[in-house]
Design a protein around this motif. Structure first.
Motif, short mmCIF file in Angstrom:
data_model
loop_
_atom_site.label_atom_id
_atom_site.label_comp_id
_atom_site.label_asym_id
_atom_site.label_seq_id
_atom_site.Cartn_x
_atom_site.Cartn_y
_atom_site.Cartn_z
N ASN A 377 0.81 -1.20 0.00
CA ASN A 377 0.00 0.00 0.00
C ASN A 377 0.86 1.26 0.00
O ASN A 377 2.06 1.23 0.13
N ASN A 378 0.17 2.40 -0.15
CA ASN A 378 0.83 3.70 -0.14
C ASN A 378 1.93 3.82 -1.19
O ASN A 378 2.99 4.40 -0.93
N ILE A 379 1.73 3.25 -2.35
CA ILE A 379 2.67 3.45 -3.45
C ILE A 379 2.19 4.58 -4.36
O ILE A 379 2.85 4.89 -5.34
N ASN A 380 1.06 5.20 -4.02
CA ASN A 380 0.56 6.32 -4.80
C ASN A 380 1.12 7.62 -4.24
O ASN A 380 1.56 7.70 -3.11
N TYR A 381 1.06 8.68 -5.04
CA TYR A 381 1.56 9.98 -4.64
C TYR A 381 0.83 11.04 -5.46
O TYR A 381 0.15 10.73 -6.45
N LEU A 382 0.94 12.30 -5.05
CA LEU A 382 0.21 13.37 -5.71
C LEU A 382 0.84 13.72 -7.05
O LEU A 382 2.05 13.94 -7.14
N SER A 383 0.03 13.77 -8.08
CA SER A 383 0.44 14.27 -9.38
C SER A 383 -0.82 14.60 -10.17
O SER A 383 -1.81 13.87 -10.11
N ASN A 384 -0.77 15.71 -10.89
CA ASN A 384 -1.90 16.11 -11.72
C ASN A 384 -1.76 15.64 -13.16
O ASN A 384 -2.58 16.00 -14.01
N ARG A 385 -0.77 14.84 -13.44
CA ARG A 385 -0.48 14.43 -14.80
C ARG A 385 -1.02 13.03 -15.10
O ARG A 385 -1.16 12.19 -14.22
N TYR A 386 -1.31 12.79 -16.37
CA TYR A 386 -1.61 11.44 -16.84
C TYR A 386 -0.30 10.74 -17.16
O TYR A 386 0.69 11.36 -17.54
N ALA A 387 -0.30 9.41 -16.99
CA ALA A 387 0.91 8.65 -17.21
C ALA A 387 0.57 7.28 -17.76
O ALA A 387 -0.51 6.74 -17.50
N ARG A 388 1.52 6.73 -18.51
CA ARG A 388 1.43 5.33 -18.91
C ARG A 388 2.08 4.51 -17.80
O ARG A 388 3.25 4.70 -17.47
N GLU A 389 1.31 3.62 -17.20
CA GLU A 389 1.80 2.84 -16.08
C GLU A 389 1.91 1.37 -16.45
O GLU A 389 0.94 0.76 -16.90
N LYS A 390 3.10 0.80 -16.24
CA LYS A 390 3.30 -0.63 -16.32
C LYS A 390 3.44 -1.15 -14.90
O LYS A 390 4.35 -0.73 -14.18
N ALA A 391 2.55 -2.01 -14.49
CA ALA A 391 2.51 -2.45 -13.10
C ALA A 391 2.49 -3.97 -13.01
O ALA A 391 1.64 -4.63 -13.62
N LEU A 392 3.43 -4.52 -12.27
CA LEU A 392 3.50 -5.96 -12.00
C LEU A 392 3.36 -6.16 -10.50
O LEU A 392 4.11 -5.55 -9.71
N ARG A 393 2.42 -7.01 -10.09
CA ARG A 393 2.20 -7.29 -8.67
C ARG A 393 2.05 -8.80 -8.49
O ARG A 393 1.35 -9.46 -9.26
N ALA A 394 2.69 -9.31 -7.47
CA ALA A 394 2.61 -10.74 -7.17
C ALA A 394 2.43 -10.90 -5.67
O ALA A 394 3.00 -10.15 -4.87
#
Length: 526
Positions: A377-394
């Motif tokens: 958890n808490n891997i998010n942060y403030l940003s007003n921008r759009y982004a391409r996100e590649k996310a791997l979770r196991a």
């Protein structure tokens, strides 16, 4: 003690009133609800005393010790009937310091809440989902944040969100179903001059074949979202996708999708749009194993996806990979974390076949063992921008003879696709490129061992790393802890925890810190 009561519709309406802006829809739904709905109220309170030798996680040569007393009352409310299901929880943290003047940006108090509602307005036709949340979040992904530094306001802020989503479900003949959904949502932060408060309107239409046993299936999805950000203006997105699947054996199914995306980001520049496609397959050798994978291409290049779940008698394995256009705002509405309750729900499936009984068992287990609601958890942060996100979770969960182990790991990379101007109030001119490209990875391991029927030992470790690929700024943090819990009475439990935390960041000058802390807690239920 859990308090159970029978609530009339008017009293239930007062419960739902905690959800912002839901009154008109909730009133219509509750008017149709049966008069006898079962409610449970679960109040709890904790008293904690902590000694730490580095209360604000400063440089080692500037570390200051502190005794911190914390009062933590909480309450959980749940209700369920044939037409309505409500789950809500709230927590309050009040702090007192032995020498407050020695703490930089001390936190006097903080609070959080979450509430979810699922309701049926008209059977087999009209439904509504609603939620409201408030939680503490990191402002920047560098340096100590929410998890590492609860006694300081440095690099932290509260983020509030709510969502109301009525939707219509209809069958179209014998072979298709339709879902038409409208969602109104909002995300707001205490840092209003930095992170724009916003409201969103989303319309989604989904058509799908309903003959699951047939060899050929199809689907169609349309979505349009309009967002009004008070700080950076308006933006919108629109997607159209069609899908086709072919089941050529009992365990194998081929899939393909094709569609079109259009984005109108904030700031100067033309609209961004383009085609997307993917091909893949689904492998389901048993009811306990499912693997779905695809490769393809979208607006910003090659892409892929993976969703795999394997459930054995004592273990559950879960791997997820995605590649999409996202934003901090959408992550707050749909947190990017591994749901602990979902993992335990699958793990306890053989012990509690009944879904409601299993849900209660999972909630009680998480409370008894102090497990977090999410593993990464808490891997998010403030940003007003759009982004391409590649996310791997196991993640993986083990149920052992005298204990349970939970492990998770994640790796995400966000590359901004909208301009820097929207983050100027947040970062300033000198750090305007900080959020251009950010990579995060980390993991956690927790093990709970039952020593006796009244005592248990919990140990765990966490690691977090973040890096700005544009500026080279990076930060890291490691945590190891061990905790002993013991039942002191029917409604009273005590615990003693020792932890060691260290980390550093080359942000605004290199900052290496180490903390050793000891916490004693009394936990009481009513």
């Amino acid at each position: 003690m859990t308090i159970t009561m029978v609530a009339e519709p008017r009293r239930a309406s007062r419960r739902v009133r905690v959800l912002p802006r839901l009154l008109p829809l909730a009133a219509a739904m509750l008017a149709a609800a049966p008069a006898h709905a079962q409610w449970t109220v679960d109040p709890r309170v904790s008293l904690l005393e902590t000694y730490t030798d580095n209360v604000d996680l400063r440089d080692d040569d500037l570390a200051r010790s502190q005794w911190v007393t914390e009062l933590r009352p909480s309450i959980a409310v749940a209700g369920q009937s044939r037409r309505l299901k409500v789950a809500a929880a709230a927590n309050w943290h009040q702090y007192a310091y032995s020498d407050k003047s020695r703490v930089i940006s001390p936190t006097d108090s903080r609070s959080s809440y979450s509430a979810d509602l699922q309701g049926t307005v008209v059977d087999q036709m009209l439904y509504v989902d609603a939620s409201a949340n408030r939680s503490r979040s990191n402002i920047l992904p560098f340096g100590p944040g929410v998890e590492g530094n609860p006694f300081s306001r440095d690099n932290q802020t509260d983020v509030k969100s709510w969502s109301v989503s009525p939707y219509l479900v209809r069958r179209l003949g014998r072979d298709a179903t339709m879902q038409l959904r409208y969602t109104r949502d909002s995300v707001d932060s205490g840092e209003r001059r930095l992170f724009g408060s916003s409201t969103g309107d989303t319309v989604m239409l989904n058509l799908a074949s309903s003959a699951e046993l047939r060899a050929v299936g199809w689907g169609f999805n349309y979505m349009r979202q309009d967002i009004d950000n008070r700080l950076v203006g308006e933006s919108s997105s629109e997607t159209v996708n069609a899908s086709l699947r072919y089941r050529y054996s009992r365990t194998w199914t081929a899939t393909t999708t094709a569609g079109y995306d259009r984005y109108d980001f904030e700031g100067p520049g033309p609209d961004t749009s383009g085609r997307n496609w993917s091909v893949g397959g689904i492998w389901t050798p048993s009811a306990r194993t499912s693997v779905q994978a695809a490769i393809g291409r979208h607006l910003y290049g090659k892409t892929g996806s993976l969703s795999a779940t394997v459930r054995a008698r004592r273990t559950v394995w879960d791997i997820q990979y995605g590649d999409s256009i996202t934003s901090s705002r959408s992550q707050y509405l749909l947190p990017a974390a591994v749901d602990t309750a979902a993992m335990l729900d699958r793990l306890f499936g053989s012990l509690f076949p009944d879904a409601l009984e299993r849900e209660r068992a999972v909630a009680a287990y998480m409370q008894a063992n102090g497990l977090p609601s999410s593993l990464a958890n808490n891997i998010n942060y403030l940003s007003n921008r759009y982004a391409r996100e590649k996310a791997l979770r196991a993640s993986v969960a083990w149920r052992l003879a005298r204990g349970t182990a939970l492990a998770s790991a994640y790796r995400t990379e966000r590359r901004a696709v909208s301009d820097q101007q929207s983050d100027s109030p947040l970062l300033g001119n000198s750090l305007s490129s900080l959020n251009d490209n950010v990579r995060l990875h980390g993991g956690s391991l927790k093990y709970v061992h039952r020593l006796t029927p009244r005592a248990q030992l919990q140990t765990g470790a966490d690691y977090r790393y973040s890096e700005s690929l544009t500026t080279g700024i990076e930060s890291r943090e490691r945590l190891f802890y061990v905790r002993l819990d013991r039942d002191l009475g029917r409604h009273l439990k005590g615990s003693l925890e020792a932890r060691r935390r260290n980390g550093g960041a080359d942000f605004a000058g290199r900052r290496d810190y180490t903390e050793n802390a000891l916490t004693a807690q009394l936990f009481m239920t009513f």
